[in-house]
Structures are given as C-alpha cells and as structure tokens.
Design an enzyme around this catalytic site. Structure first.
Site, short mmCIF file in Angstrom:
data_model
loop_
_atom_site.label_atom_id
_atom_site.label_comp_id
_atom_site.label_asym_id
_atom_site.label_seq_id
_atom_site.Cartn_x
_atom_site.Cartn_y
_atom_site.Cartn_z
CG ASP A 25 47.78 -6.27 25.88
OD1 ASP A 25 46.92 -5.65 25.95
OD2 ASP A 25 47.93 -7.50 25.47
NE ARG A 29 44.61 -9.64 28.52
CZ ARG A 29 46.04 -9.90 27.82
NH1 ARG A 29 46.36 -11.07 28.21
NH2 ARG A 29 46.35 -9.01 27.35
CG HIS A 42 42.11 1.10 30.76
ND1 HIS A 42 42.94 0.46 30.03
CD2 HIS A 42 40.64 0.98 30.21
CE1 HIS A 42 42.39 -0.32 29.05
NE2 HIS A 42 41.06 0.21 29.16
CG LEU A 136 61.90 10.77 28.33
CD1 LEU A 136 62.66 9.63 27.76
CD2 LEU A 136 61.11 10.31 29.29
#
Ligand code: FPP
Length: 254
Positions: A25, A29, A42, A136
C-alpha cells in the site's frame, strides 16, 4: 546504517517464516507527496517488488504472496487501471529471465479471466514455464479478493454436495482450505502492510487467521530489502500461540 548483508544474516539465524503475504500500500500517496502522477508510485513500487522478491529468495522463504491488484481495484479511474495492467505486463516480460535463472515458481491467484489478454498471456506463459521450478513460490494476487475466493470455494463445495460427490460432514476446515486458490501454498505466517493503514482489505481472509501482522509506516515504493529484513526480525520477536497459553507452548517445546 547496517548493511543489508548483515541484516539478512541476522534474519537467517532465527526462524524464517515459510510464507509471507504483503499488502503493497501507499504507491499513490508516495507519488502525490512528490507532485508526481499516481502511476509513478506504482512504477517505483515495481522496483520494490523486485528487491523484496530477491531478498525473500536470499532468505530462503518458501512462498511470497503479493497483493498486486484487488477485485475492488477495477473501480479505480480507467487510466490508473490501464497503467497498472501495463506495468504488470512489463514486469512479466522483463522478469522472465530472473525468475527462470533463480528457480522461482511464478503463481497467480484471483479472478484471472478478468485480466486483459496482454497480461493474461504472458502470465500464463511464465506460470507454465516456471511450473517445475523448486525455489521460492512467488504468487501474484491479481483481480483478487479474499471474499471472492471464499465464495468460489463455497460454490465448488456446494456443487459437490449437490451431486452427491461429497457429504455435508466432509466440509471440514481442511476441505475449505483445499478448495481455495492458495491450496498448494503453506499457511501464511506473516502479513505485512506498508504505508500505515491497519486493514486487511480483503487479502487472504481465511488464510491469515493465525498469521502475525506487521504494519509498517513506510510507503511501498520505499519498502525495500532493508525494510523487509527488519520486518522479519520483528516477526521473530513474536510468540505465536495458536490459541494456547505461553506456558503450554514452553512445555511443548521442552
Ligand atoms: C496500493 O497502493 C497498490 C496497488 C493498488 C497496486 C500495487 C502494484 C504495484 C506495486 C506495481 C505492480 C505490481 C507488480 C507485481 C509488478 P495505492 O495506490 O492504493 O496507494 P494509496 O493508498 O497511497 O493511494
């Protein structure tokens, strides 16, 4: 400042979580605070994805699940949605070699059929190509919602009961877990959310029941390998009791 190698060495001395989920998140902002378009946040966040994935690999995690696009994110302004889809496509194309060279298995959960073809195609191709990799497991939650996932699982189980393939009493916790999109992943040990909000926002709703939560004030574009290692060190200070008392746990451990 402590070098990243030193931090990661410390993490490896303790219990490394098998599966970490991240709610990435704060991109918007981060950009707005710098007078930049939200998409720049982003874009910078994609660099954090790359760095944190590398760190997860170095630390030996089994699974890393990243909340990259929620079911609810489709309602954002169309240019932001399109920009995010293009970033995802770029990521899948650019990251191919690194994923394959390092034995990473790329996985995806969500209503993937809703993704545009120019994302779905490279996604499916890389999932297929990396399917046998043993390192992974990197899962991208795309067009994902925890409630949507549970609905999907409930419908699948109800259909099996309706046809007589399954008895009502066979709907156990294990059966629900197995009907989720995450069925081949280990339980989530730690959920990290960047950027100061204290919400789950429809991420891994069933799976995070016994996870530890770590809320970092750092915006996702600034959340890099150092912040990730620090989060894992903090995780190692937590006592996971799974409903038992601390004394019971200590007794079981002796
Ligand atoms: C939330 O921040 C973040 C998203 C909705 C998108 C996350 C996507 C990326 C990090 C980049 C692409 C992903 C990959 C896997 C390459 P927000 O925009 O809601 O932040 P805000 O709350 O500050 O507005």
């Amino acid at each position: 400042m402590e070098a990243i190698e030193e931090l990661e060495r410390k993490v490896k001395q303790g219990a490394v979580p098998k599966h970490v989920g991240i709610i990435m998140d704060g991109n918007g902002r981060w950009a707005e605070a710098r007078g930049l378009p939200r998409l720049e946040g982003h874009r910078e966040g994609s660099t954090s994805v790359r760095e944190v994935t590398r760190s997860a690999r170095r630390l030996g995690l089994q699974a890393l699940t990243l909340y990259a696009f929620s079911s609810q994110n489709w309602s954002r302004p169309p240019d932001e949605v399109a920009g995010l889809m293009e970033l995802l496509r770029d990521y899948l194309l650019k990251e191919r070699d690194e994923i394959m060279d390092n034995g990473v298995k790329l996985n995806a959960i969500g209503e993937l059929e809703k993704l545009p073809k120019y994302v779905k195609e490279p996604l499916d191709a890389l999932r297929a190509e990396s399917a046998k990799n043993q390192g992974l497991v990197l899962t991208l939650a795309l067009s994902y919602g925890g409630r949507e996932e549970l609905l999907h699982a409930m419908r699948a189980l109800a259909a099996r009961v309706a046809t007589g393939a399954m008895a009502l009493d066979d709907i156990t916790e294990e059966a629900v877990t197995a009907a989720l999109w995450t069925n081949d992943l280990p339980p989530v040990d730690l959920v990290i959310r960047s950027s100061g909000e204290h919400r789950l926002s429809n991420f891994l709703v069933w799976q995070s029941s016994y996870a530890e939560f770590l809320f970092s004030p750092i915006a996702w574009p600034d959340f890099r390998a150092k912040e990730f290692a620090e989060a894992l060190l903090h995780f190692q200070t937590r006592e996971r009791r799974f409903g038992l008392t601390g004394a019971q746990l200590r007794q079981a451990g002796t």
